[in-house]
Motif scaffolding. Structure first.
Motif, PDB file in Angstrom:
ATOM      1  N   PRO A  33      43.196  68.995 -32.334  1.00 43.86           N
ATOM      2  CA  PRO A  33      44.210  69.693 -32.809  1.00 43.86           C
ATOM      3  C   PRO A  33      45.065  70.186 -31.645  1.00 43.86           C
ATOM      4  CG  PRO A  33      42.072  71.096 -32.681  1.00 43.86           C
ATOM      5  CD  PRO A  33      41.765  69.605 -32.154  1.00 43.86           C
ATOM      6  N   PHE A  34      46.131  70.999 -31.967  1.00 48.16           N
ATOM      7  CA  PHE A  34      47.063  71.993 -31.309  1.00 48.16           C
ATOM      8  C   PHE A  34      46.822  73.181 -31.741  1.00 48.16           C
ATOM      9  CE2 PHE A  34      49.233  67.679 -31.915  1.00 48.16           C
ATOM     10  CZ  PHE A  34      49.427  67.484 -30.561  1.00 48.16           C
ATOM     11  N   TYR A  35      46.973  74.048 -31.033  1.00 46.98           N
ATOM     12  CA  TYR A  35      47.057  75.432 -30.956  1.00 46.98           C
ATOM     13  C   TYR A  35      48.314  76.209 -30.684  1.00 46.98           C
ATOM     14  CZ  TYR A  35      41.951  74.635 -31.282  1.00 46.98           C
ATOM     15  OH  TYR A  35      40.881  74.056 -31.513  1.00 46.98           O
ATOM     16  N   ASN A  36      48.977  76.699 -31.900  1.00 50.14           N
ATOM     17  CA  ASN A  36      50.354  77.183 -31.856  1.00 50.14           C
ATOM     18  C   ASN A  36      50.275  78.956 -32.000  1.00 50.14           C
ATOM     19  OD1 ASN A  36      51.866  74.777 -31.616  1.00 50.14           O
ATOM     20  ND2 ASN A  36      50.968  74.564 -33.735  1.00 50.14           N
ATOM     21  N   SER A  37      49.344  79.419 -32.247  1.00 54.50           N
ATOM     22  CA  SER A  37      49.276  80.872 -32.282  1.00 54.50           C
ATOM     23  C   SER A  37      48.042  81.482 -31.668  1.00 54.50           C
ATOM     24  CB  SER A  37      49.262  81.255 -33.696  1.00 54.50           C
ATOM     25  OG  SER A  37      48.249  80.825 -34.479  1.00 54.50           O
ATOM     26  N   PRO A  42      43.367  75.941 -35.780  1.00 53.89           N
ATOM     27  CA  PRO A  42      43.566  74.363 -35.282  1.00 53.89           C
ATOM     28  C   PRO A  42      44.727  73.666 -36.175  1.00 53.89           C
ATOM     29  CG  PRO A  42      41.552  74.405 -36.283  1.00 53.89           C
ATOM     30  CD  PRO A  42      41.901  76.081 -36.192  1.00 53.89           C
ATOM     31  N   GLU A  43      45.602  73.170 -35.644  1.00 51.30           N
ATOM     32  CA  GLU A  43      46.607  72.452 -36.544  1.00 51.30           C
ATOM     33  C   GLU A  43      46.565  70.782 -36.115  1.00 51.30           C
ATOM     34  OE1 GLU A  43      50.318  74.184 -37.361  1.00 51.30           O
ATOM     35  OE2 GLU A  43      49.555  75.939 -36.108  1.00 51.30           O
ATOM     36  N   TRP A  44      46.239  69.870 -36.938  1.00 53.48           N
ATOM     37  CA  TRP A  44      46.271  68.529 -36.365  1.00 53.48           C
ATOM     38  C   TRP A  44      47.841  68.034 -36.957  1.00 53.48           C
ATOM     39  CZ3 TRP A  44      41.703  70.561 -37.187  1.00 53.48           C
ATOM     40  CH2 TRP A  44      40.649  70.157 -36.499  1.00 53.48           C
ATOM     41  N   ILE A  45      48.633  67.771 -35.898  1.00 54.16           N
ATOM     42  CA  ILE A  45      50.004  67.417 -36.220  1.00 54.16           C
ATOM     43  C   ILE A  45      50.357  65.769 -35.644  1.00 54.16           C
ATOM     44  CG2 ILE A  45      52.552  67.963 -35.700  1.00 54.16           C
ATOM     45  CD1 ILE A  45      51.416  70.962 -35.186  1.00 54.16           C
ATOM     46  N   ASN A  51      57.579  69.067 -37.131  1.00 54.61           N
ATOM     47  CA  ASN A  51      57.372  70.308 -36.339  1.00 54.61           C
ATOM     48  C   ASN A  51      56.768  69.751 -35.085  1.00 54.61           C
ATOM     49  OD1 ASN A  51      54.978  69.660 -37.570  1.00 54.61           O
ATOM     50  ND2 ASN A  51      54.149  71.539 -37.576  1.00 54.61           N
ATOM     51  N   TYR A  52      56.607  68.469 -35.017  1.00 50.94           N
ATOM     52  CA  TYR A  52      55.923  67.817 -33.733  1.00 50.94           C
ATOM     53  C   TYR A  52      56.557  68.434 -32.383  1.00 50.94           C
ATOM     54  CZ  TYR A  52      53.660  64.739 -30.297  1.00 50.94           C
ATOM     55  OH  TYR A  52      53.000  64.317 -29.201  1.00 50.94           O
ATOM     56  N   ASN A  53      57.825  68.310 -32.196  1.00 48.98           N
ATOM     57  CA  ASN A  53      58.726  68.721 -31.168  1.00 48.98           C
ATOM     58  C   ASN A  53      58.609  70.114 -30.991  1.00 48.98           C
ATOM     59  OD1 ASN A  53      59.129  66.183 -30.167  1.00 48.98           O
ATOM     60  ND2 ASN A  53      60.679  65.922 -31.626  1.00 48.98           N
ATOM     61  N   ARG A  54      57.852  71.109 -31.889  1.00 46.81           N
ATOM     62  CA  ARG A  54      58.011  72.354 -31.710  1.00 46.81           C
ATOM     63  C   ARG A  54      56.659  73.179 -31.494  1.00 46.81           C
ATOM     64  NH1 ARG A  54      61.223  71.532 -36.477  1.00 46.81           N
ATOM     65  NH2 ARG A  54      59.695  72.528 -37.843  1.00 46.81           N
ATOM     66  N   ILE A 187      44.637  72.368 -21.745  1.00 49.00           N
ATOM     67  CA  ILE A 187      45.886  72.094 -21.691  1.00 49.00           C
ATOM     68  C   ILE A 187      46.422  70.441 -21.597  1.00 49.00           C
ATOM     69  CG2 ILE A 187      48.194  72.592 -20.989  1.00 49.00           C
ATOM     70  CD1 ILE A 187      46.685  74.835 -21.985  1.00 49.00           C
ATOM     71  N   ASP A 188      47.031  69.735 -22.447  1.00 46.58           N
ATOM     72  CA  ASP A 188      47.241  68.350 -22.390  1.00 46.58           C
ATOM     73  C   ASP A 188      48.429  68.232 -21.286  1.00 46.58           C
ATOM     74  OD1 ASP A 188      49.722  68.536 -23.659  1.00 46.58           O
ATOM     75  OD2 ASP A 188      49.162  67.857 -25.492  1.00 46.58           O
ATOM     76  N   THR A 189      48.841  66.773 -21.298  1.00 48.38           N
ATOM     77  CA  THR A 189      49.789  66.301 -20.361  1.00 48.38           C
ATOM     78  C   THR A 189      51.322  67.070 -20.375  1.00 48.38           C
ATOM     79  OG1 THR A 189      50.329  64.451 -21.303  1.00 48.38           O
ATOM     80  CG2 THR A 189      48.691  64.256 -19.814  1.00 48.38           C
ATOM     81  N   LYS A 190      51.434  67.615 -21.480  1.00 50.98           N
ATOM     82  CA  LYS A 190      52.752  68.160 -21.789  1.00 50.98           C
ATOM     83  C   LYS A 190      52.634  69.766 -22.154  1.00 50.98           C
ATOM     84  CE  LYS A 190      54.165  63.759 -24.319  1.00 50.98           C
ATOM     85  NZ  LYS A 190      54.885  63.473 -25.599  1.00 50.98           N
ATOM     86  N   GLY A 191      51.713  70.009 -21.705  1.00 52.48           N
ATOM     87  CA  GLY A 191      51.365  71.696 -21.578  1.00 52.48           C
ATOM     88  C   GLY A 191      51.013  72.309 -22.730  1.00 52.48           C
ATOM     89  N   ARG A 192      50.367  71.532 -23.642  1.00 52.58           N
ATOM     90  CA  ARG A 192      50.139  72.247 -24.963  1.00 52.58           C
ATOM     91  C   ARG A 192      48.815  72.369 -25.076  1.00 52.58           C
ATOM     92  NH1 ARG A 192      53.108  67.102 -27.954  1.00 52.58           N
ATOM     93  NH2 ARG A 192      51.258  66.103 -26.795  1.00 52.58           N
TER      94      ARG A 192
END
Length: 219
Positions: A33-37, A42-45, A51-54, A187-192
């Motif tokens: 997942p991604f973590y945005n907050s 966890p958010e699977w996007i 909202n993938y690019n955000r 952290i992944d290759t795109k800094g997320r």
């Protein structure tokens, strides 16, 4: 009339296919997942989501590592890395964090796509000399594991707003509060942010390694 009916049927069929592809569930066993907050929900996007690019990313940074070299977010672009926070005189959790970071270093020492990043939360105490001594004591491999120091406000800001590393700050919003966290942040290759782990627990270190392997399959 028959032609119109056939055209409607074709459009309906295509609509169903597109709808299915857009709403198809992500295989959570094979994707992190991604973590945005800061509450680490966890958010699977999917890549097709609006909202993938955000998705939240670690902000640009520039610190100094144990060898006196400037290390910035540019150094980690295209790399998977594990970040944490420590200070050299910490008598409690930091030695355990360093020990487990050392294990990760050993595991991935020949993998150029995996890096480690440890931020000092006492930069007013942790001079370059102390950071270097700490690196030697923990058998840090240069260019694999970066121990960094820098401006106190910059480190604390990135810890709180990029890595969501200060749990107390969520409650108090007191910027003067000292940061002391046991979290390892993946952290992944795109800094997320793709995972958060208790760096003092062997079970969580195993989970982290498993998640790194899952993440590597994305690229």
């Amino acid at each position: 009339m028959k032609l119109i009916i056939k055209m409607k049927a074709v459009f309906f069929f295509l609509f169903c296919i597109l709808s299915f592809s857009c709403t198809k569930e992500i295989d959570k066993s094979k994707t992190l997942p991604f973590y945005n907050s800061e509450d680490f929900t966890p958010e699977w996007i999917s890549k097709t989501a609006a909202n993938y690019n955000r998705i939240h990313k670690v902000a640009p940074f520039k610190f100094t590592n144990q060898n006196g070299k400037i290390v910035s977010n540019k150094h980690f672009e295209g790399k998977i890395y594990v970040a944490d926070f420590f200070f050299t005189t910490c008598p409690s959790i930091c030695p355990i964090l360093a020990k487990n970071m050392s294990k990760l270093q050993e595991e991935y020492k020949n993998d150029k796509d995996i890096l480690l990043l440890s931020h000092s939360v006492m930069p007013w105490v942790d001079s370059l000399e102390k950071i270097k001594k700490y690196a030697i004591e923990n058998n840090v491999i240069d260019n694999k594991w970066h121990l960094v120091t820098g401006d106190r406000d910059e480190i604390y800001n990135i810890a709180r707003t990029s890595y969501f590393a200060d749990e107390d700050f969520k409650k108090t919003k007191d910027e003067n509060e000292f940061i002391h966290t046991e979290n390892f942040v993946l952290i992944d290759t795109k800094g997320r942010i793709r995972g958060v782990y208790n760096g003092t627990l062997a079970l969580d270190i195993k989970r982290l390694k498993r998640h790194i392997e899952i993440l590597k399959q994305e690229y």
